[in-house]
Write a protein that holds these residues in place. Structure first.
Motif, PDB file in Angstrom:
ATOM      1  N   ARG A 141       0.265  10.773   4.035  1.00 15.22           N
ATOM      2  CA  ARG A 141       0.351   9.429   3.473  1.00 15.22           C
ATOM      3  C   ARG A 141       1.678   9.282   2.715  1.00 15.22           C
ATOM      4  O   ARG A 141       2.337   8.255   2.782  1.00 15.22           O
ATOM      5  CB  ARG A 141      -0.820   9.154   2.540  1.00 15.22           C
ATOM      6  CG  ARG A 141      -1.171   7.676   2.436  1.00 15.22           C
ATOM      7  CD  ARG A 141      -2.371   7.433   1.541  1.00 15.22           C
ATOM      8  NE  ARG A 141      -3.553   8.150   1.960  1.00 15.22           N
ATOM      9  CZ  ARG A 141      -4.189   9.057   1.220  1.00 15.22           C
ATOM     10  NH1 ARG A 141      -3.751   9.360   0.012  1.00 15.22           N
ATOM     11  NH2 ARG A 141      -5.248   9.664   1.684  1.00 15.22           N
ATOM     12  N   SER A 142       2.073  10.359   2.001  1.00 12.61           N
ATOM     13  CA  SER A 142       3.324  10.301   1.247  1.00 12.61           C
ATOM     14  C   SER A 142       4.530  10.298   2.188  1.00 12.61           C
ATOM     15  O   SER A 142       5.665  10.159   1.745  1.00 12.61           O
ATOM     16  CB  SER A 142       3.409  11.457   0.255  1.00 12.61           C
ATOM     17  OG  SER A 142       3.857  12.632   0.897  1.00 12.61           O
TER      18      SER A 142
ATOM     19  N   MET B  15      -1.823  12.626  13.253  1.00 12.00           N
ATOM     20  CA  MET B  15      -3.276  12.730  13.263  1.00 12.00           C
ATOM     21  C   MET B  15      -3.721  14.120  12.801  1.00 12.00           C
ATOM     22  O   MET B  15      -4.639  14.266  12.001  1.00 12.00           O
ATOM     23  CB  MET B  15      -3.814  12.441  14.667  1.00 12.00           C
ATOM     24  CG  MET B  15      -5.317  12.278  14.731  1.00 12.00           C
ATOM     25  SD  MET B  15      -5.879  11.876  16.391  1.00 12.00           S
ATOM     26  CE  MET B  15      -5.524  10.126  16.459  1.00 12.00           C
ATOM     27  N   ARG B  16      -3.026  15.145  13.280  1.00 13.21           N
ATOM     28  CA  ARG B  16      -3.362  16.506  12.851  1.00 13.21           C
ATOM     29  C   ARG B  16      -3.137  16.659  11.354  1.00 13.21           C
ATOM     30  O   ARG B  16      -3.938  17.271  10.648  1.00 13.21           O
ATOM     31  CB  ARG B  16      -2.508  17.521  13.617  1.00 13.21           C
ATOM     32  CG  ARG B  16      -2.993  17.730  15.043  1.00 13.21           C
ATOM     33  CD  ARG B  16      -1.888  18.271  15.921  1.00 13.21           C
ATOM     34  NE  ARG B  16      -1.394  19.560  15.459  1.00 13.21           N
ATOM     35  CZ  ARG B  16      -0.206  20.059  15.783  1.00 13.21           C
ATOM     36  NH1 ARG B  16       0.596  19.370  16.578  1.00 13.21           N
ATOM     37  NH2 ARG B  16       0.165  21.232  15.351  1.00 13.21           N
ATOM     38  N   ALA B  17      -2.032  16.103  10.867  1.00 14.00           N
ATOM     39  CA  ALA B  17      -1.738  16.202   9.436  1.00 14.00           C
ATOM     40  C   ALA B  17      -2.784  15.451   8.615  1.00 14.00           C
ATOM     41  O   ALA B  17      -3.138  15.873   7.511  1.00 14.00           O
ATOM     42  CB  ALA B  17      -0.348  15.660   9.141  1.00 14.00           C
ATOM     43  N   THR B  18      -3.327  14.359   9.175  1.00 16.56           N
ATOM     44  CA  THR B  18      -4.359  13.601   8.472  1.00 16.56           C
ATOM     45  C   THR B  18      -5.595  14.478   8.238  1.00 16.56           C
ATOM     46  O   THR B  18      -6.210  14.425   7.183  1.00 16.56           O
ATOM     47  CB  THR B  18      -4.745  12.349   9.280  1.00 16.56           C
ATOM     48  OG1 THR B  18      -3.580  11.540   9.434  1.00 16.56           O
ATOM     49  CG2 THR B  18      -5.822  11.546   8.580  1.00 16.56           C
ATOM     50  N   GLY B  19      -5.940  15.302   9.240  1.00 19.53           N
ATOM     51  CA  GLY B  19      -7.070  16.202   9.073  1.00 19.53           C
ATOM     52  C   GLY B  19      -6.760  17.362   8.153  1.00 19.53           C
ATOM     53  O   GLY B  19      -7.628  17.882   7.465  1.00 19.53           O
TER      54      GLY B  19
ATOM     55  N   PRO C  13       0.830  -1.218   0.000  1.00 16.58           N
ATOM     56  CA  PRO C  13       0.000   0.000   0.000  1.00 16.58           C
ATOM     57  C   PRO C  13       0.862   1.265   0.000  1.00 16.58           C
ATOM     58  O   PRO C  13       2.021   1.247   0.400  1.00 16.58           O
ATOM     59  CB  PRO C  13      -0.824  -0.114   1.288  1.00 16.58           C
ATOM     60  CG  PRO C  13      -0.124  -1.109   2.127  1.00 16.58           C
ATOM     61  CD  PRO C  13       0.636  -2.009   1.219  1.00 16.58           C
ATOM     62  N   GLU C  14       0.229   2.341  -0.463  1.00 13.41           N
ATOM     63  CA  GLU C  14       0.931   3.611  -0.666  1.00 13.41           C
ATOM     64  C   GLU C  14       1.736   4.046   0.559  1.00 13.41           C
ATOM     65  O   GLU C  14       2.908   4.419   0.444  1.00 13.41           O
ATOM     66  CB  GLU C  14      -0.106   4.693  -1.024  1.00 13.41           C
ATOM     67  CG  GLU C  14       0.497   6.018  -1.393  1.00 13.41           C
ATOM     68  CD  GLU C  14      -0.568   7.068  -1.637  1.00 13.41           C
ATOM     69  OE1 GLU C  14      -1.781   6.744  -1.564  1.00 13.41           O
ATOM     70  OE2 GLU C  14      -0.201   8.223  -1.891  1.00 13.41           O
TER      71      GLU C  14
ATOM     72  N   ASP D 254      -0.485   5.660   7.687  1.00 15.51           N
ATOM     73  CA  ASP D 254      -1.747   5.065   7.282  1.00 15.51           C
ATOM     74  C   ASP D 254      -2.867   5.993   7.750  1.00 15.51           C
ATOM     75  O   ASP D 254      -3.243   5.991   8.919  1.00 15.51           O
ATOM     76  CB  ASP D 254      -1.867   3.678   7.941  1.00 15.51           C
ATOM     77  CG  ASP D 254      -3.121   2.950   7.508  1.00 15.51           C
ATOM     78  OD1 ASP D 254      -3.987   3.575   6.873  1.00 15.51           O
ATOM     79  OD2 ASP D 254      -3.228   1.749   7.806  1.00 15.51           O
ATOM     80  N   THR D 255      -3.386   6.799   6.828  1.00 18.37           N
ATOM     81  CA  THR D 255      -4.358   7.831   7.225  1.00 18.37           C
ATOM     82  C   THR D 255      -5.670   7.210   7.707  1.00 18.37           C
ATOM     83  O   THR D 255      -6.339   7.773   8.570  1.00 18.37           O
ATOM     84  CB  THR D 255      -4.644   8.789   6.068  1.00 18.37           C
ATOM     85  OG1 THR D 255      -4.902   8.033   4.888  1.00 18.37           O
ATOM     86  CG2 THR D 255      -3.473   9.708   5.811  1.00 18.37           C
ATOM     87  N   GLN D 256      -6.021   6.050   7.169  1.00 22.13           N
ATOM     88  CA  GLN D 256      -7.248   5.393   7.637  1.00 22.13           C
ATOM     89  C   GLN D 256      -7.130   5.032   9.112  1.00 22.13           C
ATOM     90  O   GLN D 256      -8.058   5.257   9.894  1.00 22.13           O
ATOM     91  CB  GLN D 256      -7.514   4.128   6.821  1.00 22.13           C
ATOM     92  CG  GLN D 256      -7.835   4.427   5.363  1.00 22.13           C
ATOM     93  CD  GLN D 256      -8.437   3.228   4.656  1.00 22.13           C
ATOM     94  OE1 GLN D 256      -8.327   2.098   5.134  1.00 22.13           O
ATOM     95  NE2 GLN D 256      -9.068   3.468   3.533  1.00 22.13           N
TER      96      GLN D 256
END
Lengths: 265, 312
Positions: free
Chosen positions: B172-173, B161-165, A74-75, B177-179
């Motif tokens: 992700r890059s 977590m903050r960056a995910t929002g 996965p990415e 794992d953003t999920q």
């Protein structure tokens, strides 16, 4: 070394036939090599980069990095050893977070993120050092939210974030296309400097044929999901933008001819 | 008016402030409007009350409520990330399902805790001679949770977590794992909400299946009021704002009721408050643009009329 074998990818289109974005793409990029990729819109350049980065699963073929098959990784797992800079300067950084926080997150590329304090004094020193190498004065703006920086500054930051952990592969997707000519030159200069310093294996998509020939050691041209030209060494050194354009016209013309013959059949 | 009269509102504000911190985490940090809250708040109350009635130690019951809330958050997170159900809908589905779950846990619509041993009876037994004991307890607990949340958000995990929002593509890059981050955030948030629900149930002396209705709007109101009072330049300020917002919301209700507002009208007042706060920036821009255009029209009467006359 990056090895791409028989890579195919089609996207569902409006009609019955899907749009073929990559058609049996084969490419070997030796470690430390810098490949520039050109081609018209829809040729599959960005799709190729996204396929290598793992943004979507590919339909056929495989991607190997340093002998390891990463086709089904996965990415976010591939990101541990692949650095990326996007075309949109807003895409590579978190606007609401500070310069320092963005860099620390990049510093931890691919690591397990635990519950230790993110920013330490030692880390801050290292980050300040790295930032000062950009020559943009960002080392004095560690606590500024990235959203307050200009597009060029953000792209420089993204470039640093993509390269600072010395990834096995660097993907640059038209990373200066959205910048003004002056800033674009500056970012390209930084790109060459960082790639050379770290000896990074690099793929760079560009629309600028001059950049494509001048930068890196290999140039490939894509057309309708295929690699139609792959030049390096003395042949490439002798090539001008004019030659490249002629090649492009010739390849496209041949294809048109093929189509016509098919229809006449 | 003595302090004693408003101390109840302050206590409520602080205990609901813990819920507001949870809402802050999803709404502001993860950029996710999570309606699970309306189900996880009474879930916390239900679990705590049911366990206390069956003889469990109050502290254990409260912690169990927190865990139950985290589980509820995980369900919404899984619906959203793995099954790709839209965020709002995922929250609504979990909330709706939780209504039945809460009734199952309680076995009836209401559990009174009047003659039971709760965290508060224990507290009063231990520190009998302290005045405003409940207020002090809520203040310390809310501040502790706020500081823990601040610390969490500045860890490697919290920053991811903050960056995910903020920018999921970016983080992700960088190998996150953003999920998983969204699921973890929803867990933590609903854990805090359920903890708040468990404390409210023990504080008011009963758990009720309907005690969650409108919780999310109260939470949003608190976060928004907080942003208005303390500009959220840093995490520290933002979480402090959420807490203060929750307290100010309770005080506003207290005064509104004293001025003769019917308690049944509270929800419409809250809804109007949130609508006003959310739409204020838009209304401001529209208004400023109108004013500017009127000025331009006046200017044009001179600037452009002259040109037309010259040509004719």
């Amino acid at each position: 070394m990056l090895e791409i074998r028989h890579l195919c990818k089609a996207f569902p289109a409006g009609g019955l036939t899907p749009k073929i974005a990559l058609q049996d793409v084969n490419l070997t990029v030796p470690t430390g090599s810098f490949v520039t990729i050109i081609g018209s819109n829809g040729a599959g350049k960005s799709t190729l980069l996204n396929a290598v980065a793992g943004v979507f699963p590919v339909d056929r073929g495989c991607v190997m990095l340093n002998g390891k098959d990463i086709t089904f990784l996965p990415e976010h797992r591939r990101a541990a050893f692949i650095g990326r800079v996007f075309q949109n300067p807003l895409q590579g950084t978190a606007a609401s977070m500070t310069v320092e926080e963005n860099l620390v997150m990049a510093w931890r590329r691919g690591e397990r993120r635990g519950l230790r304090r993110g920013i330490t004094a030692g880390l801050r020193r290292q980050i300040r050092d790295r930032l000062s190498q950009l020559g943009l004065g960002l080392e004095d703006r560690l606590h500024t939210a990235v959203g307050f920086l200009s597009g060029g500054q953000r792209q420089a930051l993204t470039l640093l974030m993509a390269t600072m952990t010395r990834p096995d592969l660097l993907l640059l997707d038209e990373h200066v296309a959205a910048l003004d000519p002056n800033t674009a030159q500056q970012i390209l200069y930084l790109t060459e400097k960082m790639v050379a310093e770290e000896g990074l294996t690099t793929l760079m998509v560009t629309h600028n044929m001059e950049h494509a020939l001048r930068m890196g050691d290999t140039t490939i041209m894509m057309h309708e999901g295929e690699i139609v030209l792959n030049v390096k060494g003395t042949k490439r050194a002798a090539m001008t933008v004019h030659d490249l354009l002629n090649q492009f016209k010739r390849i496209r013309g041949e294809q048109l001819l093929d189509d016509r013959m098919l229809l006449a059949d | 008016m003595t302090f004693q009269i408003i101390s109840g509102s302050l206590e409520q504000g602080l205990v609901y402030g813990i819920m507001a911190l949870g809402v802050y985490l999803t709404f502001r940090v993860l950029n996710f409007a999570d309606l699970t809250v309306d189900g996880s708040f009474p879930l916390g109350g239900a679990v705590a009350a049911a366990l206390i009635v069956s003889g469990a130690p109050p502290l254990l019951a409260t912690l169990a409520a927190l865990l139950a809330g985290m589980l509820a958050g995980a369900v919404t997170g899984l619906l959203y990330t793995k099954l790709r159900i839209a965020g709002l809908l995922a929250g609504i589905l979990t909330m709706t399902g939780l209504y039945s779950v809460n009734l199952r846990i309680m076995g009836r619509a209401n559990i009174p805790l009047l003659r039971q041993e709760t965290l508060f009876t224990q507290l009063h037994d231990t520190f009998a001679n302290i005045t405003y004991l409940d207020l002090l307890f809520f203040l310390l607990l809310a501040l502790l949770i706020k500081l823990l949340l601040d610390a969490f958000l500045s860890t490697d995990f919290g920053m991811a977590m903050r960056a995910t929002g903020d920018n999921p593509d970016m983080i992700r890059s960088l190998g996150v794992d953003t999920q998983a981050m969204v699921i973890a955030g929803l867990c933590l948030s609903n854990g805090l909400v359920a903890l708040s629900g468990a404390l409210v149930a023990q504080y008011q002396g009963f758990a009720d299946a309907g005690m969650g209705i409108g919780t999310i709007v109260v939470g949003l109101a608190s976060v928004i009021i907080g942003t208005g009072i303390i500009r959220p330049y840093t995490i520290f300020r933002a979480t402090l704002g959420a807490l203060l917002g929750a307290v100010i919301y309770r005080l506003a209700i207290f005064f509104a009721l004293r001025m003769g507002l019917a308690p049944t009208d509270l929800r419409i007042m809250t809804a109007v408050l949130v609508i006003g706060a959310l739409s204020a920036p838009t209304i401001k821009t529209i208004w400023a643009e109108r004013v500017r255009m009127r000025r331009q029209a006046e200017e044009n009467a001179v600037l452009c009329r002259k040109g037309v006359g010259d040509n004719a």
